[in-house]
Enzyme design. Structure first.
Site, PDB file in Angstrom:
ATOM      1  N   HIS A  57       0.858  -1.317  -0.024  1.00 46.83           N
ATOM      2  CA  HIS A  57       0.007   0.022   0.062  1.00 46.83           C
ATOM      3  C   HIS A  57       0.832   1.195  -0.163  1.00 46.83           C
ATOM      4  CE1 HIS A  57      -3.189   2.715   1.187  1.00 46.83           C
ATOM      5  NE2 HIS A  57      -2.618   3.025   2.077  1.00 46.83           N
ATOM      6  N   HIS A 132       2.208  11.487  -1.320  1.00 48.29           N
ATOM      7  CA  HIS A 132       1.471  10.670  -0.357  1.00 48.29           C
ATOM      8  C   HIS A 132       1.530  11.788   1.143  1.00 48.29           C
ATOM      9  CE1 HIS A 132       0.103   8.017   3.149  1.00 48.29           C
ATOM     10  NE2 HIS A 132      -0.864   8.340   2.413  1.00 48.29           N
TER      11      HIS A 132
END
Length: 304
Positions: A57, A132
């Site tokens: 992930h 991110h």
């Protein structure tokens, strides 16, 4: 899933091995770096969508640049707070979800990669970065690292899932797709009937890379698979119990044919989770809970 510290320890101890330069294995032990090549013959003709494939992930987030601007994936309030230098240091603790590089993940057996990308404010060269919360490495550098591994392991297949795009116009998309073409060339697998893809057919065509592109731009290139071909339902919970129930339900309800399927066995922090564990960060607040999930294919990104 998170590529945990156990994999890094195995890498250091040599229990996750790679072939030597001559192409022969250094031990009789099956290596994680070549696990697809090592599968028994009766699985070679099975649709690859029926295999349980380990995945990670936010695969790129083993490094983020706390000196870079806050990413366009963040709210205006976060961007304002980030003017305080300490805030970015805290953001880093919640943005990093991996502790293995692309190469180390590949050697540990990871074959599905969750990728989020963005242009960077002020960049005039149209460069694309992983993102991110904070900016990571250049996409080009990551692609080259993956391609290097694939060249050395010609029977391993990877799934690159580009599922979030930020601050990207048509020019940025064209630049990214060109980078993908330059990096992988003939290793790219054109979109086709999912059930027709087996390890044997991919090996015969010398195709090693499936690119999933969650943007209408995929229609312009035959080697870009539409995002709908790899749904990834998201539990969005901090509860291990709720996560397991969600995974069991979505696996039982998945489309039986025509697409792959990703099981996201991840816990997602809420605002109060972050507030309570602000200094400790993601690793010390949520990651340890994943150890409570029973060992099974549900631990991995699975497509079947």
């Amino acid at each position: 899933m998170l590529a945990l510290r156990k994999a890094r320890r195995k890498l250091r101890m040599g229990t996750i091995c790679s072939p030597n330069p001559s192409g022969t294995k250094t031990s009789s032990e099956v290596c994680n770096a070549d696990w697809m090549a090592s599968l028994p013959p009766h699985l070679h003709n099975l649709p690859i969508s029926n295999l349980a494939i380990p995945g990670s992930h936010d695969s790129f987030s083993y490094w983020v640049d706390e000196k870079s601007p806050v990413g366009p994936d963040q709210t205006l309030a976060i961007k304002r707070l980030a003017r305080i230098s300490l805030v970015k240091k805290l953001m880093k603790k919640w943005s990093v979800t991996q502790n293995l590089t692309f190469r180390e993940q590949l050697e540990a057996g990871i074959r599905y990669f969750d990728l989020r990308v963005s242009s960077k404010p002020g960049d005039a060269d149209q460069e694309i970065y992983f993102i991110h919360g904070l900016f990571g490495i250049k996409v080009w550098d990551g692609l080259m690292e993956i391609d290097s591994f694939l060249t050395q392991h010609p029977q391993e297949i990877v799934f690159l899932d580009f599922n979030h795009f930020y601050a990207m116009d048509e020019t940025h998309h064209k630049c990214l797709v060109l980078r993908i073409q330059e990096a992988f060339g003939n290793k790219l697998c054109s979109a086709c009937n999912v059930e027709s893809l087996t390890l044997r057919t991919l090996w015969e065509k010398k195709c090693q890379v499936l690119i999933f592109y969650h943007c209408p731009f995929y229609k312009q290139y035959p080697f870009l698979w539409p995002g709908k071909k790899i749904p990834a339902p998201w539990a969005n919970t901090t509860s291990v119990h709720k996560l397991i129930l969600f995974l069991e339900t979505t696996l039982s309800e998945r489309v039986p044919r025509g697409s792959f399927h990703v099981s996201q066995a991840i816990l997602t922090p809420r605002v109060k989770t972050i507030a309570r564990g602000l200094v400790g960060g993601l690793k010390n607040t949520l990651v340890h809970r994943l150890a409570l999930i029973p060992v099974s294919p549900l631990r991995f990104s699975r497509r079947s």
